[in-house]
Design a protein around this motif. Structure first.
Motif, PDB file in Angstrom:
ATOM      1  N   UNK A 240       0.961  -1.321  -0.046  1.00 23.90           N
ATOM      2  CA  UNK A 240      -0.048   0.178  -0.062  1.00 23.90           C
ATOM      3  C   UNK A 240       1.219   1.053  -0.402  1.00 23.90           C
ATOM      4  N   UNK A 241       0.386   2.338  -0.422  1.00 30.72           N
ATOM      5  CA  UNK A 241       0.859   3.506  -0.376  1.00 30.72           C
ATOM      6  C   UNK A 241       2.099   3.645  -1.670  1.00 30.72           C
ATOM      7  N   UNK A 242       2.896   4.352  -1.422  1.00 35.97           N
ATOM      8  CA  UNK A 242       3.945   5.052  -2.994  1.00 35.97           C
ATOM      9  C   UNK A 242       4.816   4.586  -3.075  1.00 35.97           C
ATOM     10  N   UNK A 243       6.031   4.573  -3.596  1.00 35.40           N
ATOM     11  CA  UNK A 243       7.430   4.403  -3.116  1.00 35.40           C
ATOM     12  C   UNK A 243       7.597   5.727  -4.814  1.00 35.40           C
ATOM     13  N   UNK A 244       8.046   6.372  -4.405  1.00 33.28           N
ATOM     14  CA  UNK A 244       8.765   7.367  -5.103  1.00 33.28           C
ATOM     15  C   UNK A 244      10.462   7.244  -5.005  1.00 33.28           C
ATOM     16  N   UNK A 245      10.805   7.151  -6.691  1.00 28.85           N
ATOM     17  CA  UNK A 245      12.436   6.831  -7.023  1.00 28.85           C
ATOM     18  C   UNK A 245      13.326   7.846  -7.972  1.00 28.85           C
ATOM     19  N   UNK A 246      14.331   7.426  -7.895  1.00 20.94           N
ATOM     20  CA  UNK A 246      15.234   8.667  -7.887  1.00 20.94           C
ATOM     21  C   UNK A 246      16.685   7.592  -8.376  1.00 20.94           C
ATOM     22  N   UNK A 247      17.517   8.783  -8.391  1.00 26.36           N
ATOM     23  CA  UNK A 247      19.146   8.141  -9.009  1.00 26.36           C
ATOM     24  C   UNK A 247      19.749   6.725  -8.232  1.00 26.36           C
ATOM     25  N   UNK A 248      20.520   6.220  -9.131  1.00 29.27           N
ATOM     26  CA  UNK A 248      20.944   4.981  -8.032  1.00 29.27           C
ATOM     27  C   UNK A 248      22.164   4.360  -8.764  1.00 29.27           C
ATOM     28  N   UNK A 336      26.577  -8.285  -6.810  1.00 28.24           N
ATOM     29  CA  UNK A 336      26.606  -7.077  -7.225  1.00 28.24           C
ATOM     30  C   UNK A 336      25.138  -6.048  -6.082  1.00 28.24           C
ATOM     31  N   UNK A 337      24.963  -4.735  -5.867  1.00 26.71           N
ATOM     32  CA  UNK A 337      24.449  -4.118  -4.519  1.00 26.71           C
ATOM     33  C   UNK A 337      23.602  -2.826  -5.694  1.00 26.71           C
ATOM     34  N   UNK A 338      22.318  -2.562  -5.225  1.00 21.89           N
ATOM     35  CA  UNK A 338      22.443  -1.049  -5.909  1.00 21.89           C
ATOM     36  C   UNK A 338      21.982  -0.059  -4.521  1.00 21.89           C
ATOM     37  N   UNK A 339      22.614   0.890  -4.736  1.00 24.58           N
ATOM     38  CA  UNK A 339      22.134   2.064  -3.991  1.00 24.58           C
ATOM     39  C   UNK A 339      21.713   3.242  -4.237  1.00 24.58           C
ATOM     40  N   UNK A 340      20.630   3.893  -3.615  1.00 25.74           N
ATOM     41  CA  UNK A 340      19.597   4.609  -4.792  1.00 25.74           C
ATOM     42  C   UNK A 340      19.127   5.681  -3.887  1.00 25.74           C
ATOM     43  N   UNK A 341      17.645   6.633  -4.265  1.00 28.29           N
ATOM     44  CA  UNK A 341      17.898   7.551  -3.925  1.00 28.29           C
ATOM     45  C   UNK A 341      15.822   6.826  -3.939  1.00 28.29           C
ATOM     46  N   UNK A 342      15.001   6.596  -2.037  1.00 33.74           N
ATOM     47  CA  UNK A 342      13.903   6.918  -2.757  1.00 33.74           C
ATOM     48  C   UNK A 342      12.571   7.793  -1.913  1.00 33.74           C
ATOM     49  N   UNK A 343      11.845   8.084  -1.803  1.00 28.84           N
ATOM     50  CA  UNK A 343      11.218   8.598  -0.818  1.00 28.84           C
ATOM     51  C   UNK A 343       9.330   7.974  -0.727  1.00 28.84           C
TER      52      UNK A 343
END
Length: 473
Positions: A240-248, A336-343
């Motif tokens: 539920x709700x919303x995840x907002x994605x940006x640079x990673x 392997x790994x992802x590092x990035x921005x979320x709200x």
């Protein structure tokens, strides 16, 4: 070009240089003929030959997914192209600076190779009524990659295919992201997407429930299972709700723990109206680059009301999404790994960016594999067919994304090895492209809103130096 040791240019032409659509079969455009005569004069001065290549025929440019009328029942466009070639051959039958006529660039019959085989014979027969001097260059039908031979009374034909091998590597950071380092036996050649078996998404990082401001998250370090040749970055919505994605960043960890950023990716909303030049840092993706994993037809949401962490656009996804451009090769034993921005907005349940593994045939990205794929009778080129027929072959296009020349990507080594293969099998070739093109180039002197002559400041100088070394022994 001559200074680099090259002795032929594949000069691309458009039928509208010579003919109006509203006056077909009337070749009364002196500016087009004057232009071609100037090219010939410059070629003579530099002692460089010309292959005159019909890049855009009547019915327009072909290549992958061509849907025009050229190959349909009405022969109108085919008749016009044949007449134009007869006109060109008549005018230049004694011009020795033109080495060959490349009859049609990347013909695409939608898997009706018999149409191209028959038409190539028609073109050859028609041209030979006025010109027996010039070599005729005949490409494979790009939709079938089926080699064939024609009957030429002058016995003056060479056969042609284009060698962007492997395609995803040669197009990296243009149509693909990171595609590995050439020459590394642990790096696989990525199969075509439709030959991959893509697994379920791995666990995403934990995002706080409820509302949360922009923060940088990271996944665990994922180690590929045996049999996995690649992975895809994917984006999972919460329950539920919303995840907002940006640079990673996509990060690779060597067995000794050394970290390397393979891709720095920027996520944007709508692509700007003004064209922008591609970049590998950041590698920018827009809403149209993303597809739902369930093929539901759902669309990504452009978050125009949310100020992104980067200050620009951001996206959210109603269902699990991925992007074909974010499929990349993996090495066994590496992590392997992802590092990035979320709200987060009113979050309940797990979601976020993560990976899913891709299984396929492992073919190491080495010189030996390139040679095997070049010769393979079941492959995309089948050079062996032409070798068995003892006919001359031209590789009318081959080349690399400029972003392949970063040291950790192996572009210079790739070029050196491909040239060695061409020499081994006595193949002529032309590198795509010298200058003034938006992706592959030796000179980056064209881009959004500008054109310029080649100059040192826009040169791929290491590539120029390599050509000069090899072609001027």
């Amino acid at each position: 070009m001559a200074d680099m040791g090259m002795n032929v240019v594949r000069l691309n032409i458009w039928y509208r240089l010579f003919e109006h659509d509203y006056y077909p079969y009337l070749y009364d455009k002196p500016e087009g003929w004057d232009w071609l005569n100037q090219q010939i004069a410059w070629a003579k001065e530099a002692r460089v030959y010309i292959i005159l290549s019909m890049m855009r025929p009547q019915g327009e440019y072909q290549g992958p997914d061509y849907e025009g009328q050229f190959w349909e029942e009405d022969p109108y466009y085919r008749d016009r192209l044949q007449a134009l070639w007869v006109e060109i051959a008549t005018r230049y039958k004694d011009e020795t600076q033109i080495a060959a006529f490349d009859l049609l660039n990347e013909p695409w019959t939608n898997e009706r190779n018999d149409l191209w085989t028959a038409y190539a014979q028609e073109l050859t027969t028609a041209i030979r009524t006025v010109d027996s001097n010039h070599l005729l260059d005949i490409q494979q039908d790009l939709s079938t990659a089926t080699p064939f031979l024609i009957d030429d009374p002058a016995q003056n034909v060479m056969y042609d295919f284009h060698f962007y091998e492997p395609y995803y590597y040669t197009a990296q950071f243009l149509r693909r992201g990171w595609q590995g380092q050439y020459g590394d036996p642990l790096t696989p050649i990525m199969p075509w997407d439709w030959e991959l078996e893509l697994g379920d998404p791995l666990a995403p990082p934990a995002v706080p429930s409820g509302n949360s401001d922009w923060a940088q998250y990271e996944t665990e370090r994922f180690i590929p299972d045996s049999g996995m040749v690649g992975a895809q970055v994917v984006f999972l919505p919460p329950d539920e709700g919303r995840l907002i994605f940006d640079a990673f960043d996509l990060i690779e960890y060597a067995p000794d723990g050394t970290a390397s950023v393979l891709m720095a990716v920027e996520i944007e909303g709508r692509e700007p109206d003004a064209q922008t030049y591609p970049s590998d840092s950041p590698f920018t993706l827009y809403d149209w680059n993303f597809l739902p994993l369930d093929e539901s037809g759902a669309l990504p949401q452009v978050e125009t009301t949310v100020i992104a962490q980067s200050g620009f656009g951001s996206l959210s996804f109603p269902v699990p999404f991925g992007a074909p451009r974010l499929i990349f090769p993996v090495r066994q034993g590496y992590a392997y790994q992802i590092q990035g921005w979320m709200k987060g907005e009113e979050i309940k349940g797990a979601g976020g960016f993560t990976l899913r593994w891709a299984a396929g045939e492992f073919i190491p990205f080495t010189h030996e594999s390139l040679e095997t794929r070049l010769l393979d009778p079941e492959g995309d080129y089948n050079l062996q067919f032409y070798l068995d027929a003892n006919v001359p072959v031209n590789i009318g296009e081959w080349g690399l994304s400029p972003f392949a020349f970063a040291p950790q990507r192996g572009g210079l080594e790739y070029v050196r090895d491909v040239l060695a293969l061409f020499e081994k099998y006595n193949l002529n070739s032309q590198y795509w492209v010298y200058s003034r093109f938006g992706n592959y180039f030796i000179y980056k002197n064209a881009g959004p809103g500008y054109y310029a002559l080649p100059a040192p400041e826009n040169a791929n100088q290491p590539l120029i130096d390599l050509f000069t070394e090899i072609l001027n022994p």
